[in-house]
Scaffold this motif. Structure first.
Motif, PDB file in Angstrom:
ATOM      1  N   GLY A 250       0.815  -1.344  -0.108  1.00  0.00           N
ATOM      2  CA  GLY A 250      -0.105   0.029  -0.043  1.00  0.00           C
ATOM      3  C   GLY A 250       0.866   1.479  -0.116  1.00  0.00           C
ATOM      4  N   THR A 251       2.027   1.155  -0.108  1.00  0.00           N
ATOM      5  CA  THR A 251       3.205   2.534   0.051  1.00  0.00           C
ATOM      6  C   THR A 251       2.784   2.916  -1.949  1.00  0.00           C
ATOM      7  N   LYS A 252       3.224   4.201  -1.627  1.00  0.00           N
ATOM      8  CA  LYS A 252       2.620   5.076  -3.389  1.00  0.00           C
ATOM      9  C   LYS A 252       3.666   4.291  -4.473  1.00  0.00           C
ATOM     10  N   ASP A 253       4.546   4.588  -4.148  1.00  0.00           N
ATOM     11  CA  ASP A 253       6.043   4.004  -4.844  1.00  0.00           C
ATOM     12  C   ASP A 253       6.629   3.301  -4.194  1.00  0.00           C
ATOM     13  N   PRO A 254       7.373   1.857  -5.194  1.00  0.00           N
ATOM     14  CA  PRO A 254       7.274   0.190  -4.445  1.00  0.00           C
ATOM     15  C   PRO A 254       8.828   0.804  -3.352  1.00  0.00           C
ATOM     16  N   THR A 255       8.404   0.583  -2.125  1.00  0.00           N
ATOM     17  CA  THR A 255       9.199   0.312  -1.392  1.00  0.00           C
ATOM     18  C   THR A 255      10.310  -0.790  -0.810  1.00  0.00           C
ATOM     19  N   ALA A 256      11.241  -0.694  -0.946  1.00  0.00           N
ATOM     20  CA  ALA A 256      11.767  -1.961   0.624  1.00  0.00           C
ATOM     21  C   ALA A 256      12.461  -1.468   1.328  1.00  0.00           C
ATOM     22  N   VAL A 257      12.511  -2.621   2.254  1.00  0.00           N
ATOM     23  CA  VAL A 257      13.101  -1.580   4.149  1.00  0.00           C
ATOM     24  C   VAL A 257      14.251  -3.082   3.348  1.00  0.00           C
ATOM     25  N   ILE A 258      15.222  -2.573   3.898  1.00  0.00           N
ATOM     26  CA  ILE A 258      16.426  -3.203   4.088  1.00  0.00           C
ATOM     27  C   ILE A 258      16.722  -3.069   5.082  1.00  0.00           C
ATOM     28  N   ARG A 259      18.140  -4.312   5.561  1.00  0.00           N
ATOM     29  CA  ARG A 259      18.939  -3.922   6.537  1.00  0.00           C
ATOM     30  C   ARG A 259      19.709  -3.675   6.872  1.00  0.00           C
ATOM     31  N   ARG A 260      19.653  -2.718   7.599  1.00  0.00           N
ATOM     32  CA  ARG A 260      21.090  -1.876   7.706  1.00  0.00           C
ATOM     33  C   ARG A 260      22.921  -2.286   7.414  1.00  0.00           C
ATOM     34  N   GLU A 261      22.711  -3.482   7.419  1.00  0.00           N
ATOM     35  CA  GLU A 261      23.735  -4.375   7.197  1.00  0.00           C
ATOM     36  C   GLU A 261      24.440  -4.245   6.053  1.00  0.00           C
ATOM     37  N   ASN A 262      23.436  -4.818   4.721  1.00  0.00           N
ATOM     38  CA  ASN A 262      23.372  -5.283   3.726  1.00  0.00           C
ATOM     39  C   ASN A 262      22.677  -3.751   3.069  1.00  0.00           C
ATOM     40  N   ILE A 263      23.111  -2.450   3.138  1.00  0.00           N
ATOM     41  CA  ILE A 263      22.082  -1.388   2.187  1.00  0.00           C
ATOM     42  C   ILE A 263      23.399  -1.344   1.274  1.00  0.00           C
ATOM     43  N   ARG A 264      24.374  -1.766   1.444  1.00  0.00           N
ATOM     44  CA  ARG A 264      25.473  -1.019  -0.092  1.00  0.00           C
ATOM     45  C   ARG A 264      25.453  -2.171  -0.503  1.00  0.00           C
ATOM     46  N   GLU A 265      25.708  -3.690  -0.654  1.00  0.00           N
ATOM     47  CA  GLU A 265      25.449  -4.358  -1.458  1.00  0.00           C
ATOM     48  C   GLU A 265      24.359  -4.641  -2.398  1.00  0.00           C
ATOM     49  N   VAL A 266      23.448  -4.042  -1.589  1.00  0.00           N
ATOM     50  CA  VAL A 266      21.544  -3.935  -2.055  1.00  0.00           C
ATOM     51  C   VAL A 266      21.673  -2.381  -3.198  1.00  0.00           C
ATOM     52  N   ALA A 267      22.871  -2.042  -2.602  1.00  0.00           N
ATOM     53  CA  ALA A 267      23.130  -0.534  -3.824  1.00  0.00           C
ATOM     54  C   ALA A 267      23.393  -0.540  -4.577  1.00  0.00           C
ATOM     55  N   LEU A 268      24.933  -1.609  -4.810  1.00  0.00           N
ATOM     56  CA  LEU A 268      25.884  -2.005  -5.818  1.00  0.00           C
ATOM     57  C   LEU A 268      25.134  -3.085  -6.662  1.00  0.00           C
ATOM     58  N   PHE A 269      24.334  -3.833  -6.788  1.00  0.00           N
ATOM     59  CA  PHE A 269      23.682  -4.454  -7.141  1.00  0.00           C
ATOM     60  C   PHE A 269      22.282  -3.763  -8.209  1.00  0.00           C
ATOM     61  N   LEU A 270      21.415  -2.601  -7.631  1.00  0.00           N
ATOM     62  CA  LEU A 270      20.602  -2.096  -7.816  1.00  0.00           C
ATOM     63  C   LEU A 270      21.171  -1.300  -9.236  1.00  0.00           C
ATOM     64  N   ARG A 271      22.607  -0.404  -8.396  1.00  0.00           N
ATOM     65  CA  ARG A 271      23.450   0.117  -9.585  1.00  0.00           C
ATOM     66  C   ARG A 271      23.428  -0.115 -11.016  1.00  0.00           C
ATOM     67  N   ASP A 272      23.957  -1.527 -10.839  1.00  0.00           N
ATOM     68  CA  ASP A 272      24.920  -2.430 -11.773  1.00  0.00           C
ATOM     69  C   ASP A 272      24.396  -3.245 -12.640  1.00  0.00           C
ATOM     70  N   GLU A 273      23.384  -3.723 -11.973  1.00  0.00           N
ATOM     71  CA  GLU A 273      23.072  -5.173 -12.533  1.00  0.00           C
ATOM     72  C   GLU A 273      21.199  -4.500 -12.761  1.00  0.00           C
ATOM     73  N   ILE A 274      21.100  -3.886 -12.600  1.00  0.00           N
ATOM     74  CA  ILE A 274      19.568  -3.581 -12.285  1.00  0.00           C
ATOM     75  C   ILE A 274      19.867  -2.054 -13.216  1.00  0.00           C
ATOM     76  N   GLY A 275      20.124  -0.935 -12.823  1.00  0.00           N
ATOM     77  CA  GLY A 275      20.475   0.259 -13.729  1.00  0.00           C
ATOM     78  C   GLY A 275      19.834   1.624 -12.818  1.00  0.00           C
ATOM     79  N   PHE A 276      19.896   1.815 -11.891  1.00  0.00           N
ATOM     80  CA  PHE A 276      19.407   2.914 -10.831  1.00  0.00           C
ATOM     81  C   PHE A 276      21.147   3.748 -10.462  1.00  0.00           C
ATOM     82  N   ASN A 277      21.078   4.183 -11.502  1.00  0.00           N
ATOM     83  CA  ASN A 277      21.902   5.323 -11.726  1.00  0.00           C
ATOM     84  C   ASN A 277      21.854   6.628 -10.790  1.00  0.00           C
TER      85      ASN A 277
END
Lengths: 168, 170
Positions: free
Chosen positions: A23-50
């Motif tokens: 029910g969020t307006k925009d697609p949202t994911a809650v990420i664990r504090r320890e994993n934010i960097r690897e998720v960020a790198l994955f989203l930027r390099d593999e998916i294209g959220f640049n």
């Protein structure tokens, strides 16, 4: 599109994705504090959220929250027009809040993290130049925290906290 | 019986008698040089007052100086934040005497709507203000009115009693 990315995230990082709130307006994911960097790198390099559009801090009674808004400015057609995608990180330790920086992943996080540090006192580990940008070093308190008493100050009251340049 | 003063006929229509104060104050008030110094949206009205429509030059205050050393009027136009306050104070101290201050707009007078941790609640907390201009922002006419009020104030001063010519510090 972004909903598919959420499912992909959940499959690839099952322990990093704490929650995908409904029910969020925009697609949202809650990420664990320890994993934010690897998720960020994955989203930027593999998916294209640049593109990191903005970051925000939120003060809840039980935890702090840092919100990242991501977009894709991809050159390849299949990767453009992704987003917005919101990432949220809960910072549980209210006494000593900190989380890893993403300023080396998205350069636009550089000043956003400085601002969140200035207003909430959340430190970003690994940020190359973490300092207050609106208030001066030594200003009493973190203004956007809920426990900050918003009152007016006199000039004399704040005078001892101000940094003194050598030529002053 | 005193000797009658002989005035040559070609000078008879060219001599004015006045006091030093009047002449001196006339010169001072007719060429106030403001400091180029705007802090917020009030500065836009100040700029409008100096442009052709309202034309602050009619009152001799059109020379906005970029250096405090050459200015004798500080128009505090806008919100004075606590981060800016030391710089405002410093600019004021850098201006040579005699110097005057106009607090323009609600924010400069009292902090205005900004009852917050970041804003100085009135510039008169740190520097002496001669004329207060209310408004949010004040119209250019209001600034011109403040300038005229300041000119009247200057006219009332006397060279014998103003503090900045005394040998001891005021």
């Amino acid at each position: 599109m972004s909903e598919e990315v959420l499912q992909l995230l959940k499959e690839k990082f099952p322990e990093a994705v704490v929650e995908i709130p409904e029910g969020t307006k925009d697609p949202t994911a809650v990420i664990r504090r320890e994993n934010i960097r690897e998720v960020a790198l994955f989203l930027r390099d593999e998916i294209g959220f640049n593109y990191l559009s903005f970051m925000a801090g939120v003060d809840y009674p039980e935890h702090f929250e840092v919100v990242y808004y991501l977009y894709s400015m991809g050159r390849e057609p299949q990767r453009s027009n992704l987003g917005p995608l919101a990432l949220k990180v809960y910072v549980e330790d209210k006494a000593n809040p900190s989380l890893p920086t993403v300023s080396d992943i998205w350069p636009s996080a550089f000043q956003q993290e400085q601002e969140i540090y200035d207003m909430f006192g959340i430190t970003f580990e690994g940020h190359p130049d973490l300092r207050r940008i609106f208030m001066w070093e030594g200003f009493p308190g973190w203004p956007l925290r809920k426990d900050f008493e918003n009152r007016t100050f006199t000039f004399q009251e704040l005078e001892p906290t101000r940094p003194k340049p050598p030529y002053w | 019986m005193a000797e009658e003063l002989v005035v040559p006929p070609e000078l008879r229509r060219n001599i004015l008698i006045t006091t030093v104060d009047k002449l001196y104050n006339w010169a001072r008030r007719s060429s106030l040089w403001p400091l180029t110094f705007g802090l917020a949206c009030c500065a836009i009205e100040m700029i409008a007052a100096s442009a052709s429509r309202y034309d602050i030059a009619r009152f001799g205050a059109e020379v906005f100086r970029a250096s405090p050393r050459q200015a004798d009027l500080m128009i505090v136009a806008g919100t004075v934040t606590h981060k800016m306050a030391p710089q405002v104070l410093r600019l004021y101290h850098q201006m040579p005497e005699p110097k005057y201050v106009i607090a323009m707009g609600s924010c400069a007078i009292s902090g205005g709507i900004f009852n917050s941790y970041a804003v100085l609640q009135g510039v008169d907390e740190i520097i002496p203000v001669d004329v207060y201009v209310p408004g949010c922002p004040p119209r250019p006419e209001a600034l011109l009115d403040a300038l005229i009020k300041l000119q009247k104030k200057i006219d009332r001063q006397s060279i014998l009693s103003v503090p900045w010519y005394r040998r001891e510090k005021a």
